[in-house]
Motif scaffolding. Structure first.
Motif, mmCIF file in Angstrom:
data_model
loop_
_atom_site.group_PDB
_atom_site.id
_atom_site.type_symbol
_atom_site.label_atom_id
_atom_site.label_comp_id
_atom_site.label_asym_id
_atom_site.label_seq_id
_atom_site.Cartn_x
_atom_site.Cartn_y
_atom_site.Cartn_z
ATOM 1 N N ILE A 31 0.842 -1.201 0.000
ATOM 2 C CA ILE A 31 0.000 0.000 0.000
ATOM 3 C C ILE A 31 0.875 1.247 0.000
ATOM 4 C CG2 ILE A 31 -1.651 1.346 1.354
ATOM 5 C CD1 ILE A 31 -2.787 -1.388 2.306
ATOM 6 N N SER A 32 1.856 1.302 0.880
ATOM 7 C CA SER A 32 2.720 2.489 0.913
ATOM 8 C C SER A 32 3.580 2.564 -0.345
ATOM 9 C CB SER A 32 3.594 2.486 2.161
ATOM 10 O OG SER A 32 4.454 1.378 2.178
ATOM 11 N N GLY A 33 3.884 1.406 -0.940
ATOM 12 C CA GLY A 33 4.665 1.387 -2.176
ATOM 13 C C GLY A 33 3.958 2.088 -3.322
ATOM 14 N N ARG A 34 2.632 2.009 -3.342
ATOM 15 C CA ARG A 34 1.870 2.728 -4.378
ATOM 16 C C ARG A 34 2.099 4.226 -4.278
ATOM 17 N NH1 ARG A 34 -3.630 -0.119 -2.952
ATOM 18 N NH2 ARG A 34 -2.940 -2.263 -3.223
ATOM 19 N N PHE A 35 2.076 4.737 -3.056
ATOM 20 C CA PHE A 35 2.301 6.165 -2.857
ATOM 21 C C PHE A 35 3.750 6.547 -3.167
ATOM 22 C CE2 PHE A 35 -1.562 5.570 -0.409
ATOM 23 C CZ PHE A 35 -2.298 6.676 -0.811
ATOM 24 N N VAL A 36 4.679 5.669 -2.816
ATOM 25 C CA VAL A 36 6.094 5.933 -3.121
ATOM 26 C C VAL A 36 6.289 6.014 -4.628
ATOM 27 C CG1 VAL A 36 8.427 4.979 -2.992
ATOM 28 C CG2 VAL A 36 6.943 4.933 -0.973
ATOM 29 N N ARG A 37 5.673 5.086 -5.368
ATOM 30 C CA ARG A 37 5.783 5.131 -6.833
ATOM 31 C C ARG A 37 5.149 6.393 -7.402
ATOM 32 N NH1 ARG A 37 4.931 -0.299 -5.911
ATOM 33 N NH2 ARG A 37 2.689 -0.186 -6.257
ATOM 34 N N LEU A 38 3.994 6.784 -6.852
ATOM 35 C CA LEU A 38 3.329 8.002 -7.312
ATOM 36 C C LEU A 38 4.213 9.223 -7.086
ATOM 37 C CD1 LEU A 38 0.801 9.578 -8.302
ATOM 38 C CD2 LEU A 38 0.098 9.664 -5.897
ATOM 39 N N PHE A 39 4.747 9.359 -5.870
ATOM 40 C CA PHE A 39 5.634 10.486 -5.584
ATOM 41 C C PHE A 39 6.912 10.395 -6.401
ATOM 42 C CE2 PHE A 39 3.217 10.747 -1.504
ATOM 43 C CZ PHE A 39 2.673 11.994 -1.747
ATOM 44 N N GLY A 40 7.388 9.179 -6.652
ATOM 45 C CA GLY A 40 8.578 9.003 -7.483
ATOM 46 C C GLY A 40 8.366 9.526 -8.887
ATOM 47 N N ILE A 57 10.261 5.569 3.775
ATOM 48 C CA ILE A 57 10.163 5.851 5.214
ATOM 49 C C ILE A 57 9.323 7.096 5.453
ATOM 50 C CG2 ILE A 57 11.490 6.578 7.242
ATOM 51 C CD1 ILE A 57 13.739 4.716 6.213
ATOM 52 N N ILE A 58 9.555 8.128 4.661
ATOM 53 C CA ILE A 58 8.801 9.380 4.814
ATOM 54 C C ILE A 58 7.319 9.150 4.567
ATOM 55 C CG2 ILE A 58 8.435 11.665 3.802
ATOM 56 C CD1 ILE A 58 11.506 11.762 3.390
ATOM 57 N N VAL A 59 6.984 8.379 3.536
ATOM 58 C CA VAL A 59 5.575 8.102 3.224
ATOM 59 C C VAL A 59 4.919 7.339 4.372
ATOM 60 C CG1 VAL A 59 4.069 6.720 1.728
ATOM 61 C CG2 VAL A 59 5.774 8.244 0.725
ATOM 62 N N ARG A 60 5.600 6.355 4.906
ATOM 63 C CA ARG A 60 5.026 5.558 5.995
ATOM 64 C C ARG A 60 4.832 6.399 7.259
ATOM 65 N NH1 ARG A 60 5.121 0.010 4.994
ATOM 66 N NH2 ARG A 60 5.277 -0.517 7.182
ATOM 67 N N LYS A 61 5.804 7.224 7.582
ATOM 68 C CA LYS A 61 5.680 8.087 8.768
ATOM 69 C C LYS A 61 4.602 9.138 8.562
ATOM 70 C CE LYS A 61 8.782 5.845 10.876
ATOM 71 N NZ LYS A 61 8.359 4.861 11.848
ATOM 72 N N ALA A 62 4.511 9.686 7.361
ATOM 73 C CA ALA A 62 3.473 10.682 7.061
ATOM 74 C C ALA A 62 2.080 10.070 7.187
ATOM 75 C CB ALA A 62 3.684 11.268 5.674
ATOM 76 N N ALA A 63 1.946 8.797 6.837
ATOM 77 C CA ALA A 63 0.655 8.119 6.972
ATOM 78 C C ALA A 63 0.251 8.024 8.447
ATOM 79 C CB ALA A 63 0.714 6.734 6.338
ATOM 80 N N HIS A 64 1.218 7.691 9.305
ATOM 81 C CA HIS A 64 0.922 7.636 10.737
ATOM 82 C C HIS A 64 0.541 9.024 11.266
ATOM 83 C CE1 HIS A 64 3.164 3.804 10.603
ATOM 84 N NE2 HIS A 64 2.307 3.477 11.550
ATOM 85 N N ILE A 65 1.282 10.027 10.863
ATOM 86 C CA ILE A 65 0.977 11.391 11.305
ATOM 87 C C ILE A 65 -0.423 11.784 10.854
ATOM 88 C CG2 ILE A 65 1.590 13.824 10.982
ATOM 89 C CD1 ILE A 65 4.543 12.846 10.862
ATOM 90 N N PHE A 66 -0.772 11.470 9.608
ATOM 91 C CA PHE A 66 -2.095 11.802 9.084
ATOM 92 C C PHE A 66 -3.192 11.092 9.868
ATOM 93 C CE2 PHE A 66 -5.656 10.768 6.263
ATOM 94 C CZ PHE A 66 -6.107 12.055 5.986
#
Length: 99
Positions: A31-40, A57-66
């Motif tokens: 799931i987080s890989g989809r967002f990483v690819r999108l941002f990539g 790592i940033i995407v996963r931490k941002a998801a927790h913060i959100f």
């Protein structure tokens, strides 16, 4: 009536947080890989250099913060008329995070 709505929304969101935290690592990474690819793709088009591992790592931490930011907003509305609303939000949010 407003409190009842925010009580159920807070409970639903807490269940959503627990659901996400109980997913196996492979499913969570997908799931987080989809967002990483999108941002990539976005970063590549903008010519911004990035490290795939760091971005993950940033995407996963941002998801927790959100997730916890939305929970805090819902809890704040739930405790809006309470004198100890900040304490209530902090205690509930911390309890969810610890569990």
């Amino acid at each position: 009536m407003r409190r009842v709505i925010f009580f159920f929304l807070s409970g639903f969101w807490t269940a959503f947080i627990f659901y996400n935290s109980l997913q196996p690592g492979s499913e969570s990474a997908e799931i987080s890989g989809r967002f990483v690819r999108l941002f990539g793709v976005i970063f590549d088009r903008l010519g911004i250099a990035y490290d795939h591992g760091s971005l993950s790592i940033i995407v996963r931490k941002a998801a927790h913060i959100f997730e916890f930011f939305v929970l805090a907003l819902l809890l704040f509305q739930l405790f809006k008329d309470n004198k100890y609303r900040y304490l209530g939000v902090a205690v509930c949010g911390f309890t969810v995070a610890v569990i």
